[in-house]
Design a protein around this motif. Structure first.
Motif: not given
Length: 252
Positions: A8-11, A29-33, A75-78, A86-91
């Protein structure tokens, strides 16, 4: 792809374009996001499409320049998925008025640095402590070919994206022994919704002529590389700037 199922992670910046395509690929691929975007309705719409397809996704109205907002997204992800792998910073943005080093308004320069570089530091400060506590994780930052292209029409944006490369390498070097990987994905000319809205045909034709490919980029091209870099298949890749640009620039 190995090592995304069950993670699980964040974009941060996932409502449209490269971020949305990456969220979709991660879910496949089976991940939560958790998908964050300044346009909260875009984030929720992308999350809903993923849920409709059987994936796990949550939309979040995000101000990536606000540390409290980024912390709340983590916190929402947790709270929702129990972990942050994972964390994808995409700004990207803030380019209006960014024309020339001698004439750029300092407020325009500061805004570009805030959105395109400082926000990535904010994301790092929110995500890496959680990953350290877990025993590892993957940070991914989206940069741009502008970082090394030598554009005569722009100054602040390339400066900011070069700074992202330095930030990524600091994270990789400082926290690598503690299980943190960090990389940059560096797009060429990708036909996102924003590109189609703001770039004219002449600009896109010129980009295609520079490419060693019969087409320009699609968000899914970046999504494939991004998902790989956040997966366990890339567990020995860190500290790297990976260009996905159809050969528009050929670099080591």
């Amino acid at each position: 792809m190995r090592g995304l199922n069950g993670k699980a992670g964040v974009i941060a910046g996932g409502g449209r374009g490269i971020g949305a395509a990456t969220a979709t690929r991660l879910a496949e691929e089976g991940a939560a996001v958790v998908i964050g975007d300044i346009q909260g309705e875009w984030a929720e719409a992308t999350a809903q499409r993923i849920r409709d397809a059987g994936g796990k996704a949550t939309g979040f109205a995000l101000d990536i320049c606000d540390p409290a907002s980024v912390q709340a997204m983590v916190k929402t992800c947790l709270d929702t998925y129990g972990r942050l792998d994972y964390f994808h910073a995409n700004a990207a943005g803030g380019t209006q008025g960014d024309i020339d080093a001698l004439t750029i308004d300092l407020a325009v320069f500061d805004r570009s640095i805030e959105l395109n570089l400082k926000s990535y530091l904010i994301c790092t400060q929110a995500a890496v402590p959680v990953m350290l506590e877990q025993g590892g994780g993957a940070m991914l930052y989206t940069s741009s070919g502008a970082a090394y292209g030598g554009a005569p029409w722009q100054v602040a944006y390339p400066v900011a994206k070069n700074g992202v490369h330095a930030l990524m390498r600091h994270v990789a070097a400082r926290y690598g022994k503690q299980g943190i990987r960090a990389n940059v994905v560096c797009p060429g000319l990708v036909l996102t919704e924003a590109a189609r809205e703001h770039l004219n045909d002449e600009y896109m034709e010129a980009g295609l002529k520079r490419a060693a490919s019969p087409r320009l980029g699609k968000p899914e091209d970046l999504a494939a590389m991004s998902a790989f870099l956040m997966s366990d298949d890339a567990e020995w890749i860190t500290g790297q700037v990976i260009s996905v640009n159809g050969g528009m620039a050929m670099r080591d």
